[in-house]
Scaffold this motif. Structure first.
Motif, PDB file in Angstrom:
ATOM      1  N   ASP A   1      35.827  28.291  31.592  1.00  0.00           N
ATOM      2  CA  ASP A   1      34.563  28.501  30.527  1.00  0.00           C
ATOM      3  C   ASP A   1      33.448  27.702  31.421  1.00  0.00           C
ATOM      4  O   ASP A   1      33.582  26.683  32.010  1.00  0.00           O
ATOM      5  CB  ASP A   1      34.755  27.775  29.338  1.00  0.00           C
ATOM      6  N   PHE A   2      32.297  28.360  31.587  1.00  0.00           N
ATOM      7  CA  PHE A   2      31.133  27.780  32.398  1.00  0.00           C
ATOM      8  C   PHE A   2      29.992  28.279  31.951  1.00  0.00           C
ATOM      9  O   PHE A   2      29.866  29.423  32.224  1.00  0.00           O
ATOM     10  CB  PHE A   2      31.392  27.935  33.896  1.00  0.00           C
ATOM     11  N   ALA A   3      29.197  27.429  31.396  1.00  0.00           N
ATOM     12  CA  ALA A   3      27.813  27.686  31.020  1.00  0.00           C
ATOM     13  C   ALA A   3      27.848  29.262  30.085  1.00  0.00           C
ATOM     14  O   ALA A   3      26.827  30.092  30.355  1.00  0.00           O
ATOM     15  CB  ALA A   3      26.920  27.819  32.289  1.00  0.00           C
ATOM     16  N   GLY A   4      28.535  29.250  29.171  1.00  0.00           N
ATOM     17  CA  GLY A   4      28.392  30.552  28.537  1.00  0.00           C
ATOM     18  C   GLY A   4      29.071  32.052  29.138  1.00  0.00           C
ATOM     19  O   GLY A   4      28.973  33.103  28.440  1.00  0.00           O
ATOM     20  N   SER A   5      29.604  31.682  30.119  1.00  0.00           N
ATOM     21  CA  SER A   5      30.373  32.660  30.929  1.00  0.00           C
ATOM     22  C   SER A   5      31.784  32.275  31.210  1.00  0.00           C
ATOM     23  O   SER A   5      32.309  31.104  30.841  1.00  0.00           O
ATOM     24  CB  SER A   5      29.521  33.065  32.345  1.00  0.00           C
ATOM     25  N   THR A   6      32.479  32.910  31.818  1.00  0.00           N
ATOM     26  CA  THR A   6      33.843  32.606  32.273  1.00  0.00           C
ATOM     27  C   THR A   6      33.889  32.909  33.912  1.00  0.00           C
ATOM     28  O   THR A   6      33.239  33.793  34.217  1.00  0.00           O
ATOM     29  CB  THR A   6      34.775  33.228  31.897  1.00  0.00           C
ATOM     30  N   VAL A   7      34.477  32.008  34.674  1.00  0.00           N
ATOM     31  CA  VAL A   7      34.778  32.439  36.018  1.00  0.00           C
ATOM     32  C   VAL A   7      36.189  32.470  36.521  1.00  0.00           C
ATOM     33  O   VAL A   7      37.070  31.632  35.579  1.00  0.00           O
ATOM     34  CB  VAL A   7      34.090  30.862  37.009  1.00  0.00           C
ATOM     35  N   PHE A   8      36.598  33.524  36.970  1.00  0.00           N
ATOM     36  CA  PHE A   8      37.888  33.702  37.264  1.00  0.00           C
ATOM     37  C   PHE A   8      38.135  34.327  38.541  1.00  0.00           C
ATOM     38  O   PHE A   8      37.350  34.917  39.185  1.00  0.00           O
ATOM     39  CB  PHE A   8      38.578  34.824  36.192  1.00  0.00           C
ATOM     40  N   PHE A   9      39.713  34.341  38.900  1.00  0.00           N
ATOM     41  CA  PHE A   9      39.865  34.930  40.145  1.00  0.00           C
ATOM     42  C   PHE A   9      40.689  36.449  39.848  1.00  0.00           C
ATOM     43  O   PHE A   9      41.205  36.741  38.824  1.00  0.00           O
ATOM     44  CB  PHE A   9      41.050  34.173  40.911  1.00  0.00           C
ATOM     45  N   ALA A  10      40.206  37.551  40.847  1.00  0.00           N
ATOM     46  CA  ALA A  10      40.713  38.650  40.651  1.00  0.00           C
ATOM     47  C   ALA A  10      40.605  39.526  41.864  1.00  0.00           C
ATOM     48  O   ALA A  10      39.907  39.049  42.646  1.00  0.00           O
ATOM     49  CB  ALA A  10      40.007  39.574  39.400  1.00  0.00           C
ATOM     50  N   ASN A  11      41.493  40.538  41.883  1.00  0.00           N
ATOM     51  CA  ASN A  11      41.163  41.501  43.150  1.00  0.00           C
ATOM     52  C   ASN A  11      40.389  42.704  42.870  1.00  0.00           C
ATOM     53  O   ASN A  11      39.903  42.935  41.928  1.00  0.00           O
ATOM     54  CB  ASN A  11      42.647  42.208  43.375  1.00  0.00           C
ATOM     55  N   HIS A  12      39.642  43.123  44.076  1.00  0.00           N
ATOM     56  CA  HIS A  12      38.768  44.386  44.008  1.00  0.00           C
ATOM     57  C   HIS A  12      39.094  45.011  45.324  1.00  0.00           C
ATOM     58  O   HIS A  12      40.058  44.357  46.185  1.00  0.00           O
ATOM     59  CB  HIS A  12      37.485  44.034  43.769  1.00  0.00           C
ATOM     60  N   PRO A  13      38.910  46.261  45.462  1.00  0.00           N
ATOM     61  CA  PRO A  13      39.294  46.895  46.713  1.00  0.00           C
ATOM     62  C   PRO A  13      39.321  46.187  48.063  1.00  0.00           C
ATOM     63  O   PRO A  13      38.239  45.977  48.449  1.00  0.00           O
ATOM     64  CB  PRO A  13      38.449  48.185  46.631  1.00  0.00           C
ATOM     65  N   GLY A  14      40.339  45.832  48.491  1.00  0.00           N
ATOM     66  CA  GLY A  14      40.516  45.269  49.956  1.00  0.00           C
ATOM     67  C   GLY A  14      40.312  43.829  49.847  1.00  0.00           C
ATOM     68  O   GLY A  14      40.212  43.205  51.209  1.00  0.00           O
ATOM     69  N   ALA A  15      40.122  43.035  48.781  1.00  0.00           N
ATOM     70  CA  ALA A  15      39.946  41.592  48.705  1.00  0.00           C
ATOM     71  C   ALA A  15      40.277  40.774  47.744  1.00  0.00           C
ATOM     72  O   ALA A  15      40.507  41.367  46.493  1.00  0.00           O
ATOM     73  CB  ALA A  15      38.605  41.388  49.249  1.00  0.00           C
ATOM     74  N   HIS A  16      40.659  39.573  47.702  1.00  0.00           N
ATOM     75  CA  HIS A  16      40.849  38.699  46.707  1.00  0.00           C
ATOM     76  C   HIS A  16      39.188  38.039  46.370  1.00  0.00           C
ATOM     77  O   HIS A  16      38.727  37.807  47.455  1.00  0.00           O
ATOM     78  CB  HIS A  16      41.797  37.553  46.961  1.00  0.00           C
ATOM     79  N   ALA A  17      39.087  37.892  45.144  1.00  0.00           N
ATOM     80  CA  ALA A  17      37.523  37.212  44.998  1.00  0.00           C
ATOM     81  C   ALA A  17      37.389  36.432  43.716  1.00  0.00           C
ATOM     82  O   ALA A  17      38.291  36.325  42.988  1.00  0.00           O
ATOM     83  CB  ALA A  17      36.681  38.341  44.747  1.00  0.00           C
ATOM     84  N   LEU A  18      36.391  35.425  43.817  1.00  0.00           N
ATOM     85  CA  LEU A  18      36.004  34.709  42.581  1.00  0.00           C
ATOM     86  C   LEU A  18      34.773  35.592  41.807  1.00  0.00           C
ATOM     87  O   LEU A  18      34.111  36.011  42.452  1.00  0.00           O
ATOM     88  CB  LEU A  18      35.512  33.417  42.965  1.00  0.00           C
ATOM     89  N   TRP A  19      35.158  35.665  40.448  1.00  0.00           N
ATOM     90  CA  TRP A  19      34.178  36.532  39.525  1.00  0.00           C
ATOM     91  C   TRP A  19      33.577  35.642  38.794  1.00  0.00           C
ATOM     92  O   TRP A  19      34.031  34.302  38.230  1.00  0.00           O
ATOM     93  CB  TRP A  19      34.892  37.716  38.921  1.00  0.00           C
ATOM     94  N   ILE A  20      32.420  36.121  37.945  1.00  0.00           N
ATOM     95  CA  ILE A  20      31.879  35.578  36.842  1.00  0.00           C
ATOM     96  C   ILE A  20      31.658  36.559  35.958  1.00  0.00           C
ATOM     97  O   ILE A  20      31.228  37.718  36.090  1.00  0.00           O
ATOM     98  CB  ILE A  20      30.628  34.771  37.112  1.00  0.00           C
ATOM     99  N   SER A  21      31.555  36.349  34.501  1.00  0.00           N
ATOM    100  CA  SER A  21      31.321  37.172  33.370  1.00  0.00           C
ATOM    101  C   SER A  21      30.845  36.560  32.327  1.00  0.00           C
ATOM    102  O   SER A  21      31.111  35.635  31.842  1.00  0.00           O
ATOM    103  CB  SER A  21      32.885  37.976  32.995  1.00  0.00           C
ATOM    104  N   ASP A  22      29.825  37.363  31.437  1.00  0.00           N
ATOM    105  CA  ASP A  22      29.369  36.652  30.393  1.00  0.00           C
ATOM    106  C   ASP A  22      29.881  37.613  29.206  1.00  0.00           C
ATOM    107  O   ASP A  22      29.493  37.320  27.860  1.00  0.00           O
ATOM    108  CB  ASP A  22      27.785  36.931  30.216  1.00  0.00           C
ATOM    109  N   GLY A  23      30.855  38.495  29.350  1.00  0.00           N
ATOM    110  CA  GLY A  23      31.731  39.093  28.313  1.00  0.00           C
ATOM    111  C   GLY A  23      31.216  40.882  28.360  1.00  0.00           C
ATOM    112  O   GLY A  23      31.686  41.384  27.544  1.00  0.00           O
TER     113      GLY A  23
END
Length: 336
Positions: free
Chosen positions: A186-208
């Motif tokens: 949880d961070f500033a009303g959003s969430t930061v998380f780890f997930a894969n996308h085509p060809g790479a691992h990555a750090l993501w953010i989402s507000d829902g």
């Protein structure tokens, strides 16, 4: 003590430290794990007489009472090896949630008053430490009909749970077949998380929302043993595996504001547990020679304490305006 786990309550002084026992006497059960505080009471879970059992310690008392045994379809739904890395029970947003590790893992809500459990629907094979409620929402992972693990937002009901998008629209190429979202923080009303996308691992953010779910840094992976995170001065600090190893990163929620903070030991993982302390974060690191407790504000990093080579750092905690750490030396715990 040799009889089993010990629970302590402390005000930060030796005289103010007391042993918390089970009501009626006897040692705490094996695999005893704290879940958190709800309605002023401290909740924990343990394995007793062949079944998972919930325990509650009320304010002003120094004992745990047995609060009930949830009904599950599997024998040990809350236990999955390392309870720190993969807890199967958690107090989240004032709700006691558990995972039933049946053929299809499901998320359960436990009512401490009636001792009843409500099945909230299927959940991905992820840890409840990754389940983050901010008010009425939860960010987690779900398994769809095809068996693909996706990031999702939920209000705690089956009807109110929906994916945050298809990170792998073509099914690949990617490090794995699923996006494998983990480490929701949880961070500033959003969430930061780890997930894969085509060809790479990555750090993501989402507000829902799907439209505001995006990558903020590529090439980052969550350690299989979990990750540490803390918020200080409006910034999220977290550990992640990059090309240098397990390192300390920070983000303000934007791509331009996401970067590695420091590398205490070049080409070697050097960041572990951490906690917020004012505008700084204290974290455990390795400077290439020894384990240290270091402090950083995201710009300047300094060593606070070098752990002697014959001791191991096992815990960091904050009480009021002081930080405490626990060392294990020759099998005897030392508190500093």
């Amino acid at each position: 003590r040799a009889i089993g786990p010990v629970a302590l309550a402390t005000d930060g002084t030796i005289l103010g430290t007391v042993d918390i026992q089970l009501a009626g006497g006897g040692p705490l059960p094996g695999r005893f794990t704290y879940l958190g505080v709800v309605a002023g009471s401290l909740w924990a879970i343990g394995f007793e007489s062949g079944a998972p059992t919930l325990y509650r310690c009320d304010p002003g008392t120094a004992s745990f009472v047995r609060a009930g045994r949830p009904s599950f379809t599997s024998a040990q739904p809350w236990y999955a090896g390392d309870l720190v890395a993969s807890p199967r029970a958690a107090l989240v947003g004032g709700r006691l949630l558990l995972v039933d590790d049946a053929a299809t893992p499901s998320l359960l809500e436990f009512d401490p008053t009636t001792l009843a459990t409500t099945n909230l629907g299927p959940i991905g094979d992820v840890d409840l430490g990754s389940l983050v409620f901010d008010g009425a929402r939860a960010f987690t992972a779900i398994v769809d009909a095809a068996g693909t693990i996706r990031a999702a937002v939920s209000d705690g009901t089956i009807q109110g749970t929906s994916p945050l998008g298809d990170f792998l629209p073509s099914g690949g190429p990617a490090p794995t077949g699923s996006s494998d979202p983990v480490g929701f923080t949880d961070f500033a009303g959003s969430t930061v998380f780890f997930a894969n996308h085509p060809g790479a691992h990555a750090l993501w953010i989402s507000d829902g929302t799907v439209s505001n779910t995006r990558v903020i840094a590529n090439g980052l992976v969550r350690d299989s043993s979990g990750h540490a995170a803390a918020i200080a001065d409006g910034k999220l600090f977290l550990t992640a595996i990059d090309s240098y190893g397990r390192e300390l990163w920070m983000t303000d929620g934007t791509s331009s504001g996401t970067r590695r903070v420091t590398d205490l030991a070049p080409r070697d993982g050097s960041a572990n547990r951490m906690l917020a302390f004012g505008a700084d974060v204290l974290f455990e690191g390795h400077d290439g020679t020894s384990v240290v407790i270091a402090a950083t504000d995201g710009t300047t990093t300094r060593t606070v304490f070098a752990v002697p080579s014959n001791q191991d750092l096992v815990a960091l905690a904050r009480v009021g305006d002081r930080a405490f750490f626990e060392l294990i030396a020759n099998a005897a715990p030392l508190i500093g």
